[in-house]
Design a protein around this motif. Structure first.
Motif, PDB file in Angstrom:
ATOM      1  N   HIS A 271       0.833  -1.204   0.000  1.00 24.10           N
ATOM      2  CA  HIS A 271       0.000   0.000   0.000  1.00 24.10           C
ATOM      3  C   HIS A 271       0.873   1.261   0.000  1.00 24.10           C
ATOM      4  O   HIS A 271       0.634   2.195  -0.778  1.00 24.10           O
ATOM      5  CB  HIS A 271      -0.912  -0.030   1.223  1.00 24.10           C
ATOM      6  CG  HIS A 271      -1.912   1.079   1.249  1.00 24.10           C
ATOM      7  ND1 HIS A 271      -3.032   1.074   0.447  1.00 24.10           N
ATOM      8  CD2 HIS A 271      -1.956   2.239   1.942  1.00 24.10           C
ATOM      9  CE1 HIS A 271      -3.722   2.173   0.671  1.00 24.10           C
ATOM     10  NE2 HIS A 271      -3.086   2.897   1.578  1.00 24.10           N
TER      11      HIS A 271
ATOM     12  N   GLU B 249       2.475   1.807  -3.341  1.00 21.74           N
ATOM     13  CA  GLU B 249       1.545   2.386  -4.325  1.00 21.74           C
ATOM     14  C   GLU B 249       1.345   3.875  -4.074  1.00 21.74           C
ATOM     15  O   GLU B 249       1.247   4.667  -5.007  1.00 21.74           O
ATOM     16  CB  GLU B 249       0.204   1.660  -4.244  1.00 21.74           C
ATOM     17  CG  GLU B 249       0.215   0.341  -4.980  1.00 21.74           C
ATOM     18  CD  GLU B 249      -1.181  -0.155  -5.281  1.00 21.74           C
ATOM     19  OE1 GLU B 249      -2.076   0.110  -4.473  1.00 21.74           O
ATOM     20  OE2 GLU B 249      -1.359  -0.799  -6.323  1.00 21.74           O
ATOM     21  N   ARG B 250       1.293   4.245  -2.799  1.00 18.37           N
ATOM     22  CA  ARG B 250       1.141   5.665  -2.448  1.00 18.37           C
ATOM     23  C   ARG B 250       2.346   6.466  -2.952  1.00 18.37           C
ATOM     24  O   ARG B 250       2.179   7.564  -3.495  1.00 18.37           O
ATOM     25  CB  ARG B 250       1.059   5.817  -0.925  1.00 18.37           C
ATOM     26  CG  ARG B 250      -0.331   5.679  -0.402  1.00 18.37           C
ATOM     27  CD  ARG B 250      -0.361   5.908   1.097  1.00 18.37           C
ATOM     28  NE  ARG B 250      -1.728   5.928   1.562  1.00 18.37           N
ATOM     29  CZ  ARG B 250      -2.512   6.991   1.533  1.00 18.37           C
ATOM     30  NH1 ARG B 250      -2.057   8.141   1.085  1.00 18.37           N
ATOM     31  NH2 ARG B 250      -3.755   6.921   1.959  1.00 18.37           N
TER      32      ARG B 250
ATOM     33  N   CYS C 100       4.312   5.692  -5.424  1.00 16.68           N
ATOM     34  CA  CYS C 100       4.251   5.748  -6.900  1.00 16.68           C
ATOM     35  C   CYS C 100       3.275   6.832  -7.358  1.00 16.68           C
ATOM     36  O   CYS C 100       3.549   7.578  -8.293  1.00 16.68           O
ATOM     37  CB  CYS C 100       3.829   4.401  -7.469  1.00 16.68           C
ATOM     38  SG  CYS C 100       5.094   3.169  -7.334  1.00 16.68           S
ATOM     39  N   ALA C 101       2.116   6.900  -6.673  1.00 20.20           N
ATOM     40  CA  ALA C 101       1.115   7.901  -7.040  1.00 20.20           C
ATOM     41  C   ALA C 101       1.650   9.306  -6.817  1.00 20.20           C
ATOM     42  O   ALA C 101       1.422  10.211  -7.627  1.00 20.20           O
ATOM     43  CB  ALA C 101      -0.153   7.681  -6.231  1.00 20.20           C
ATOM     44  N   LYS C 102       2.378   9.470  -5.729  1.00 16.19           N
ATOM     45  CA  LYS C 102       2.900  10.800  -5.396  1.00 16.19           C
ATOM     46  C   LYS C 102       3.946  11.242  -6.420  1.00 16.19           C
ATOM     47  O   LYS C 102       4.004  12.399  -6.825  1.00 16.19           O
ATOM     48  CB  LYS C 102       3.495  10.764  -3.986  1.00 16.19           C
ATOM     49  CG  LYS C 102       3.565  12.130  -3.345  1.00 16.19           C
ATOM     50  CD  LYS C 102       3.931  12.011  -1.887  1.00 16.19           C
ATOM     51  CE  LYS C 102       4.063  13.395  -1.270  1.00 16.19           C
ATOM     52  NZ  LYS C 102       4.534  13.313   0.111  1.00 16.19           N
TER      53      LYS C 102
ATOM     54  N   GLY D 194       4.093  10.106  -9.416  1.00 17.31           N
ATOM     55  CA  GLY D 194       3.464  10.166 -10.736  1.00 17.31           C
ATOM     56  C   GLY D 194       3.851   9.014 -11.636  1.00 17.31           C
ATOM     57  O   GLY D 194       3.924   9.162 -12.860  1.00 17.31           O
ATOM     58  N   LEU D 195       4.105   7.849 -11.036  1.00 19.91           N
ATOM     59  CA  LEU D 195       4.442   6.658 -11.835  1.00 19.91           C
ATOM     60  C   LEU D 195       3.156   5.864 -12.055  1.00 19.91           C
ATOM     61  O   LEU D 195       2.364   5.708 -11.125  1.00 19.91           O
ATOM     62  CB  LEU D 195       5.451   5.780 -11.106  1.00 19.91           C
ATOM     63  CG  LEU D 195       6.699   6.480 -10.577  1.00 19.91           C
ATOM     64  CD1 LEU D 195       7.578   5.484  -9.855  1.00 19.91           C
ATOM     65  CD2 LEU D 195       7.463   7.122 -11.711  1.00 19.91           C
ATOM     66  N   TYR D 196       2.985   5.359 -13.260  1.00 18.21           N
ATOM     67  CA  TYR D 196       1.749   4.618 -13.527  1.00 18.21           C
ATOM     68  C   TYR D 196       1.812   3.226 -12.900  1.00 18.21           C
ATOM     69  O   TYR D 196       2.906   2.673 -12.713  1.00 18.21           O
ATOM     70  CB  TYR D 196       1.449   4.565 -15.026  1.00 18.21           C
ATOM     71  CG  TYR D 196       2.474   3.912 -15.901  1.00 18.21           C
ATOM     72  CD1 TYR D 196       3.563   4.624 -16.379  1.00 18.21           C
ATOM     73  CD2 TYR D 196       2.350   2.588 -16.290  1.00 18.21           C
ATOM     74  CE1 TYR D 196       4.497   4.034 -17.202  1.00 18.21           C
ATOM     75  CE2 TYR D 196       3.280   1.991 -17.118  1.00 18.21           C
ATOM     76  CZ  TYR D 196       4.348   2.721 -17.557  1.00 18.21           C
ATOM     77  OH  TYR D 196       5.277   2.126 -18.380  1.00 18.21           O
ATOM     78  N   PRO D 197       0.655   2.656 -12.552  1.00 17.30           N
ATOM     79  CA  PRO D 197       0.641   1.433 -11.745  1.00 17.30           C
ATOM     80  C   PRO D 197       1.410   0.250 -12.327  1.00 17.30           C
ATOM     81  O   PRO D 197       1.979  -0.536 -11.585  1.00 17.30           O
ATOM     82  CB  PRO D 197      -0.846   1.099 -11.642  1.00 17.30           C
ATOM     83  CG  PRO D 197      -1.527   2.377 -11.829  1.00 17.30           C
ATOM     84  CD  PRO D 197      -0.706   3.180 -12.773  1.00 17.30           C
ATOM     85  N   GLN D 198       1.419   0.117 -13.647  1.00 21.00           N
ATOM     86  CA  GLN D 198       2.100  -1.052 -14.219  1.00 21.00           C
ATOM     87  C   GLN D 198       3.522  -0.729 -14.689  1.00 21.00           C
ATOM     88  O   GLN D 198       4.081  -1.444 -15.516  1.00 21.00           O
ATOM     89  CB  GLN D 198       1.284  -1.616 -15.375  1.00 21.00           C
ATOM     90  CG  GLN D 198       0.030  -2.327 -14.887  1.00 21.00           C
ATOM     91  CD  GLN D 198      -0.683  -3.077 -15.988  1.00 21.00           C
ATOM     92  OE1 GLN D 198      -0.096  -3.436 -16.995  1.00 21.00           O
ATOM     93  NE2 GLN D 198      -1.962  -3.300 -15.810  1.00 21.00           N
ATOM     94  N   MET D 199       4.097   0.323 -14.163  1.00 20.21           N
ATOM     95  CA  MET D 199       5.457   0.692 -14.573  1.00 20.21           C
ATOM     96  C   MET D 199       6.465  -0.288 -13.965  1.00 20.21           C
ATOM     97  O   MET D 199       6.303  -0.727 -12.831  1.00 20.21           O
ATOM     98  CB  MET D 199       5.767   2.102 -14.094  1.00 20.21           C
ATOM     99  CG  MET D 199       7.001   2.681 -14.710  1.00 20.21           C
ATOM    100  SD  MET D 199       7.212   4.377 -14.191  1.00 20.21           S
ATOM    101  CE  MET D 199       8.290   4.987 -15.434  1.00 20.21           C
TER     102      MET D 199
END
Lengths: 486, 122
Positions: free
Chosen positions: B30, B33-34, B36-38, B40-45
């Motif tokens: 979790h 993922e947070r 990555c979102a911060k 700005g990386l896309y989920p499947q990178m």
């Protein structure tokens, strides 16, 4: 036992001839040679051809992926001897219940758009084929015939039906028919709607438009569209001037001089990881030209988009980004909802049954399911459903299973092409009914029938009856039952 | 091949979120993922798709969090505090026994393996 062991040990120490075995380095060491040995050439070294080491298997892929990836269609039997008819709009009624091939010009376009899917098993034949069913005729009347005269917001259809009934194939046929009917039709096709929302593309926020852009996804899609619609885009003159830089070269494309094709060819902003207005410009051009060039916008697995409107992408604060916040997602919603309409054209969508049945956004939008106010937002996005309901709603198109005649025609084609799996002839009594056994025996006794005489027509009818019963007229099940051996 | 994030080797073809989770103590799925979102990386990178600035951003985000040695030290200190105050939980930690009321007749092997003072070597 203990005594015997002691005795043996005493004897061993007492006898002078026996030596204890030692593994010390002194005893094990090889005596060093007194003089260094000369290097002698024993024989000439034979040069051998270096061969590549063989890999253990043909592929690491699973069966369903492997059959598509191994290129079996190159080894498949040639269908030219069967003289299949081309799928054409004009003679469509005459082609009913016939297996048809795609036009040689159209086929590569459909391939580029990703219309032929792996589970359709097109590798069975050298070229993809399809059967013109009742559904094809109906769709041609309801959508394709209207492409030239109706605005896209009034010409929206969504294909629904059980798994394997032929929705994706119908979508492919519709594109082929549209190309056959209109030379200048623009095909905008998304082969898998889930790709918009499943987090497989990079994304960047455009402050100007207030939307997120997906450069990788947009670039790939535009590249496909450019290849497929090359001839049409070359006819479309730009309606506005545009300037951009690409590969350190400045381009100034002029209206009424340069074409949309040149824009797509030179402008690399679609895939640039930076805010850009290239996609919006392209859409504006399509809308402006749609009076003369009808647009067929089609999406396969459409409920992959609507049912997962809370995408897998996140805002910096970790809240989910909604579908409508994406540039592409917004475009899709506007076109399918009728807010953005092409002067001539149509919207053709196909639902898939791969996703959870409890997600009901599309069903509610189509009126198949009733709106449940207590449903969770995760399973029913009311905003999206209402967007799709605008401008007279999308018409659901129930794709029906094949009739027995259609199934028979396909099996006959499979038999001619040599892919039909035929069980042992029913000389085995277990394959016959009791009545048939008695009749056959009586006929042999009377001398009317030789023992175990092969009757191909009767046997084929039996196969048709059997496969049709197994599949229930579902093409995917029919294919599995007739051409696959498990 | 490996990508280096926060001084750790991360497998080059793993998802960024998965790689962070596997490589760095204190980051779970979790949190990864947070991050990555911060950034700005896309989920499947994947790790090998990261650019230099993105790696630096990740390093910056991770360094602002309590992970690895700092986190281990904090856990050790908390356990030590329990031990020093003479609490029952501290006693159970020190004796390699389950702390939260679990039975020991047939289980408790995880506690036997892990519960000790200090819990983590730094």
């Amino acid at each position: 036992m203990l005594r015997l062991a002691r005795l043996a040990r005493a004897q061993a120490t007492a006898s002078p001839s026996t030596k204890a075995f030692s593994t010390t380095s002194v005893t094990m060491k090889k005596a060093a040679p007194s003089t260094p040995a000369r290097k002698t050439k024993i024989a000439f070294k034979v040069l051998r051809e270096q061969t590549k080491t063989k890999k253990p298997g043909m592929t690491h892929l699973e069966f369903k992926d492997a059959v598509g990836a191994l290129g079996f269609e190159k080894m498949a039997a040639d269908l030219s001897a069967l003289e299949l008819n081309k799928l054409s709009f004009e003679h469509l009624a005459a082609l009913k219940a016939q297996v048809t091939r795609y036009d040689a010009k159209v086929e590569p376009k459909l391939k580029t758009l990703g219309s032929f899917k792996k589970l359709q098993h097109h590798e069975l034949f050298q070229n993809p084929v399809s059967l013109v069913s009742e559904n094809t005729l109906r769709l041609a009347q309801e959508l394709i015939a209207k492409l030239d005269s109706t605005a896209s917001k009034d010409n929206r259809i969504c294909l629904v039906g059980p798994n394997g009934v032929g929705k994706s194939t119908l979508l492919t046929q519709a594109k082929a028919l549209a190309l056959a009917q209109h030379e200048d039709v623009v095909l905008l096709h998304i082969d898998n709607g889930v790709n918009l929302v499943n987090g497989s593309s990079d994304y960047i926020f455009n402050q100007k438009s207030g939307k997120y852009q997906q450069p990788m996804l947009t670039k790939r899609w535009i590249y496909k569209l450019r290849q497929v619609n090359e001839e049409v885009f070359k006819k479309m003159k730009l309606t506005r001037d545009i300037s951009f830089q690409s590969n350190r070269v400045d381009y100034n494309l002029k209206k009424n001089v340069n074409t949309v094709y040149e824009l797509l060819l030179h402008n690399h902003d679609f895939g640039k990881f930076a805010p850009t207005s290239a996609f919006a410009f392209f859409v504006d051009e399509l809308v402006a030209h749609s009076k003369n060039f009808p647009v067929l916008f089609s999406i396969d697995n459409f409920n992959g988009i609507t049912d997962y409107s809370q995408t897998k992408y996140h805002h910096p604060d970790f809240s989910h980004i909604h579908l409508s916040e994406f540039e592409m997602g917004d475009f899709v919603l506007k076109v399918t909802g009728g807010a953005l309409s092409f002067a001539k054209g149509g919207v053709l969508l196909a639902k898939t049954s791969d996703f959870g049945q409890h997600r009901s956004t599309l069903d509610v939008a189509l009126g198949i399911e009733e709106y449940d106010p207590y449903s969770k937002k995760k399973f029913l996005d009311v905003e999206v459903a209402n967007t799709l309901k605008q401008n007279g709603s999308i018409k659901p198109f129930e794709v029906k299973t094949w009739t027995k005649d259609e199934s028979k025609e396909l099996l006959k084609f499979y038999q001619d092409a040599g892919v039909l799996f035929v069980n042992d002839y029913k000389t085995k009594e277990s394959n016959q009914t009791a009545k048939e056994i008695l009749e056959e025996k009586a006929a042999v006794r009377a001398g009317k029938l030789e023992q175990h005489e092969f009757d191909p027509v009767r046997h084929f009818d039996r196969i048709v009856n059997n496969q049709y019963t197994i599949s229930g007229g579902n093409p995917a099940h029919l294919l599995k039952a007739s051409a696959f051996i498990f | 091949m490996a990508v280096h994030i926060f001084g750790k080797h991360v497998k080059h073809n793993s998802l960024v979120s998965h790689g962070l989770k596997k490589a760095i103590f204190g980051i779970g799925y979790h949190t990864a993922e947070r991050i990555c979102a911060k950034v700005g990386l896309y989920p499947q990178m994947r790790m090998n798709q990261l650019s230099e600035p993105q790696i630096m951003d990740l390093n910056k985000e991770v360094s602002e969090m309590m992970v690895e040695g700092q986190l281990k030290q904090k856990i050790n200190n908390d356990i030590q505090l329990k031990r020093d105050t003479g609490s029952y939980a501290g006693y159970r930690h020190a004796n390699s026994l389950p702390v939260r009321g679990q039975g020991t007749r047939s289980n408790g092997q995880t506690a036997k393996r892990l519960n000790k003072i200090p819990r983590y070597k730094i």
